[in-house]
Design an enzyme around this catalytic site. Structure first.
Site: not given
Ligand code: GDP
Length: 298
Positions: A118, A122, A145, A147, A169, A191, A251
């Site tokens: 990805y 980009k 941007p 997240n 969840k 984040r 993570d």
């Molecule tokens: P990223 O910011 O590109 O890494 O994408 P994500 O939004 O999928 O994940 C952000 C962080 O949230 C990572 O550290 C994941 O391990 C954590 N995380 C915790 N629980 C969840 C879950 O249920 N779904 C996702 N997608 N991430 C989770």
């Protein structure tokens, strides 16, 4: 795939991926052009959270490169201004950059391995925009941007990002009387999150006020750990059980803090919606519409 083009001015025109598949062709852009509509906001992308990014690296690369190729060529041919949306997750991994992330560091080293397909696609969107500007005189700008979240997100647990996944969840745990919610990873990653409406407003502001070559970071630089985020969402949803951390799940990148100094220097003086307010609005919208939300099939 969330494929959407919005051509702007007093009236905006939208086309979803059901109406036009930009991987095949962006010829629809021609029909958007009018006296009033001279700008295209290119938000179309194949996107996903940490799991989908790792499992479908090739699909994420292919579809995004194809879409970008079609959209940029259509905008060139129709002499339209183009604003393309990148992401902070495409910045180099921590070994190659200084934090906070500034726009001049975008190509200084490889991205994090969890999303390299990805990220390189980009990054090529940024390169292609600059190349078309240089050779063809196109007014193509790019914005970055972090997240994004908000109502109408993708609530699928495999492909969605962390905020919609955790909202779902916690909500489902509450309505089914479960006493535990599993959070992926260690909870330690940091984040930044921007409410989607804030990002949309900034993009419109830049479409009118920026014609430069370099990308512009647009995200809210407020930082939060995944553990704190999970607690905030749990409280807002009204879940009273405990959190469990599944460290067998990825993570992803530890952090990717971004600087919005350039945006401020350009003159944007707005405020961001606080994470608490943005989560409240998103959770309210989710719980009112559940189970009729994107990504949930019951
Ligand atoms: P990223 O910011 O590109 O890494 O994408 P994500 O939004 O999928 O994940 C952000 C962080 O949230 C990572 O550290 C994941 O391990 C954590 N995380 C915790 N629980 C969840 C879950 O249920 N779904 C996702 N997608 N991430 C989770």
């Amino acid at each position: 795939m969330g494929s959407e083009i919005v051509a702007l001015e007093s009236m905006s025109i939208r086309a979803s991926s059901n109406e036009c598949n930009l991987v095949e062709s962006a010829s629809i852009i021609k029909s958007f052009k009018s006296e009033k509509n001279q700008t295209v906001i290119h938000c179309a992308a194949r996107v996903g959270g940490v799991k989908a990014n790792t499992e479908y690296a090739a699909d994420f690369f292919d579809d995004n490169v194809k879409m970008n190729m079609n959209v940029l060529n259509a905008c060139k041919e129709n002499k339209l201004k183009l604003v393309s949306v990148l992401s902070t997750c495409i910045y180099p991994d921590h070994l190659y950059v200084q934090y906070p992330l500034t726009e001049d560091q975008l190509h200084l080293g490889p991205p994090h391995p969890s999303n390299f397909g990805y990220a390189y696609a980009k990054r090529m969107l940024e390169v292609q925009s600059r190349a078309y500007r240089q050779q063809h005189g196109c007014n193509f700008i790019t914005v970055v941007p972090n997240n994004l979240y908000g109502p109408n997100d993708n609530y699928d647990l495999d492909s969605g990002h962390v905020i919609p996944a955790l909202i779902r969840k916690f909500h489902e745990a509450k309505i089914h009387g479960r006493d535990e919610v599993v959070v992926w990873g260690t909870g330690r990653p940091i984040r930044e999150f921007t409410f989607a409406r804030d990002a949309a407003k900034i993009i419109l502001w830049l479409a009118e006020n920026y014609d430069g070559e370099l990308p512009v970071n647009i995200g809210n630089p407020e930082q939060v750990s995944i553990k704190s985020l999970a607690k905030m969402i749990g409280e807002e949803v009204g879940f009273e059980g405990r959190l469990a951390f599944d460290s067998s799940r990825p993570d992803g990148q530890y952090q990717k803090p971004s600087s919005n100094e350039k945006l401020r220097e350009l003159g944007w003086d707005g405020n961001y919606t606080s994470l608490q307010d943005g989560l409240r609005e998103t959770i309210k919208s989710f719980s009112e519409r559940y189970p009729n939300v994107r990504g949930v099939t019951i």
